[in-house]
Scaffold this motif. Structure first.
Motif, PDB file in Angstrom:
ATOM      1  N   ILE A  49       2.435  11.748   9.436  1.00  0.00           N
ATOM      2  CA  ILE A  49       1.725  10.592   8.467  1.00  0.00           C
ATOM      3  C   ILE A  49       0.435  11.175   8.039  1.00  0.00           C
ATOM      4  O   ILE A  49      -0.382  12.128   8.891  1.00  0.00           O
ATOM      5  N   LYS A  50       0.123  11.083   6.748  1.00  0.00           N
ATOM      6  CA  LYS A  50      -0.994  11.530   6.024  1.00  0.00           C
ATOM      7  C   LYS A  50      -2.433  11.091   6.370  1.00  0.00           C
ATOM      8  O   LYS A  50      -3.263  11.865   6.212  1.00  0.00           O
ATOM      9  N   ALA A  51      -2.412   9.691   6.285  1.00  0.00           N
ATOM     10  CA  ALA A  51      -3.590   9.111   6.214  1.00  0.00           C
ATOM     11  C   ALA A  51      -3.672   7.819   7.343  1.00  0.00           C
ATOM     12  O   ALA A  51      -2.580   7.140   7.614  1.00  0.00           O
ATOM     13  N   VAL A  52      -4.850   7.596   8.104  1.00  0.00           N
ATOM     14  CA  VAL A  52      -5.053   6.448   8.729  1.00  0.00           C
ATOM     15  C   VAL A  52      -6.457   5.814   8.013  1.00  0.00           C
ATOM     16  O   VAL A  52      -7.016   6.305   7.339  1.00  0.00           O
ATOM     17  N   PHE A  53      -6.571   4.449   8.413  1.00  0.00           N
ATOM     18  CA  PHE A  53      -7.489   3.567   7.506  1.00  0.00           C
ATOM     19  C   PHE A  53      -8.457   3.248   8.744  1.00  0.00           C
ATOM     20  O   PHE A  53      -8.254   2.781   9.838  1.00  0.00           O
TER      21      PHE A  53
END
Ligand SMILES: [Zn+2]
Length: 312
Positions: free
Chosen positions: A247-251
Motif C-alpha cells: 500500500i502506497k499511502a496512509v492518511f
C-alpha cells in the motif's frame, strides 16, 4: 466591572425568561428578532442548518475546526448556548459520547433532535459494544445518509417555525440536489482508483460508511471512537498489511493526533516498504471557517481528491 455585572444579570434574566417561555410553548420560536436560535454540535450539522435555515435562523456551533466530538466535554459556556437555543441539533448514535446526559436534560425543555434518528437502523453499520456505541456514528461519510440528516433538519425547522415552511423546503431541495451530485461525484472518482490499490488507511475508524458506499476497503488504526487507544498489536497488524499489500499511502486526520500512524509508517520503513502520508483528511471536524473545507461539500470533495491523488 459594574457594566459587566449588569450585562450578566441581563443575560441571566434573558435565560430565565426564555426557559419559562419554553414550558408553555414548546413548538414555536420566541426570540425577539424573529429568528430561530439554533445550537448544534459538529460543524457538518452547523452547515446544514446554515444552508437550510438561511436568514431565518441564528446558528451557534459548539465544535469548530479540528475538534474531536468523541472526547468533547461541554463547558459552562456551551451549556449556556444550549440553554439559549430554541432548538438543538446533534448527531447522536453516541458520537458526542460525553454529552448524552446533557441532551437528555435539554430534551425535557426544548426540541433536541438527533439528525441520525430518521435513518433506517438496518442501513447503519454496527459499532463497538465495548465503547457503548451500538452503531457507527460517522454517518456523514455516506452522502446519502447525510441527505437524510438534511431532511431531518428541514422538517424540524418547519415544525418550530411553520411561517417559513416554503423557504426551508426550497433551501433543502436545492441542497439535496447538490448532495446527490456530490454522491455521484465521489462514487465516480473512487472507482477511478485501480481496485488492488483501493485501500484507505486512516488513524481512526471513521470511514466505514465511506468504504461501504463508495467501494473502497477501509482500515482504521483506532476503533470507532478515538476514546480507545490503538494497541501494539494493532500497530503491527497494520504495518504487516501495508508491507504485504504494498500500500502506497496512509492518511492523517485533522481531528486525531498522528503519533500512531507515524509509528506504523516507521515500522513499514524498517521492513523495507516505503509508505507516504497521502495527505490530511477531514474526518470528524471540517476545515476552518471561510475555506472550501469549512463546508460539508468542500470537506467531502477535499477528502476524495486527496485519496484519489495519493492512491491512483
Ligand atoms: Zn470519529
Amino acid at each position: 466591572m459594574v457594566k459587566r455585572f449588569v450585562l450578566s444579570m441581563l443575560m441571566l434574566l434573558l435565560v430565565i425568561s426564555t426557559t419559562t417561555a419554553c414550558s408553555n410553548a414548546n413548538a414555536t420560536k420566541k426570540n425577539s428578532d424573529g429568528k430561530v436560535n439554533v445550537t448544534t454540535t459538529v460543524g457538518m450539522i452547523t452547515d446544514i442548518v446554515k444552508v437550510v435555515g438561511g436568514e431565518h435562523v441564528n446558528v451557534v456551533g459548539l465544535m469548530g475546526s479540528g475538534v474531536d466530538p468523541h472526547l468533547y466535554k461541554a463547558s459552562q459556556g456551551d451549556i449556556k448556548k444550549l440553554d439559549q437555543a430554541d432548538i438543538i441539533f446533534y448527531n447522536g448514535l453516541h458520537l458526542e459520547g460525553k454529552m448524552v446526559e446533557i441532551f437528555e436534560r435539554m430534551a425535557k425543555k426544548k426540541p433536541t433532535v438527533a439528525v441520525s434518528d430518521n435513518i433506517d437502523r438496518s442501513s447503519l453499520r454496527l459499532g463497538n459494544e465495548d465503547m457503548g456505541t451500538e452503531y457507527d456514528p460517522h454517518i456523514w461519510f455516506n452522502v446519502a445518509h447525510w441527505m437524510k440528516a438534511t431532511e431531518s433538519v428541514r422538517d424540524s425547522l418547519i415544525e418550530i417555525d411553520p411561517a417559513h415552511k416554503e423557504v426551508y423546503e426550497e433551501n433543502a431541495a436545492n441542497y439535496l440536489k447538490q448532495l446527490e451530485e456530490l454522491d455521484n461525484e465521489v462514487r465516480e472518482k473512487i472507482a477511478s482508483i485501480p481496485e488492488s490499490g483501493r485501500v484507505l488507511v486512516t488513524a481512526h475508524d471513521a470511514f466505514g460508511y465511506f468504504g461501504d458506499a463508495y467501494d473502497i476497503r477501509v482500515m482504521g488504526l483506532q476503533g470507532i471512537s478515538t476514546a480507545s487507544e490503538a494497541g501494539t498489536k494493532d500497530l503491527i497488524d497494520l504495518r504487516d498489511y501495508l508491507v504485504n499489500n504494498q500500500i502506497k499511502a496512509v492518511f492523517i486526520e485533522s481531528s486525531v493526533p498522528r503519533k500512531a500512524i507515524d509509528a506504523v509508517i516507521q515500522g513499514a520503513s524498517e521492513k523495507g516498504h516505503n509508505v507516504e502520508i497521502g495527505g490530511e483528511l477531514f474526518s470528524d471536524a471540517m476545515g476552518e471557517d471561510g475555506t472550501p473545507e469549512g463546508t460539508y461539500i468542500g470537506m467531502v470533495r477535499h477528502n476524495v481528491n486527496t485519496i484519489v491523488n495519493a492512491l491512483k
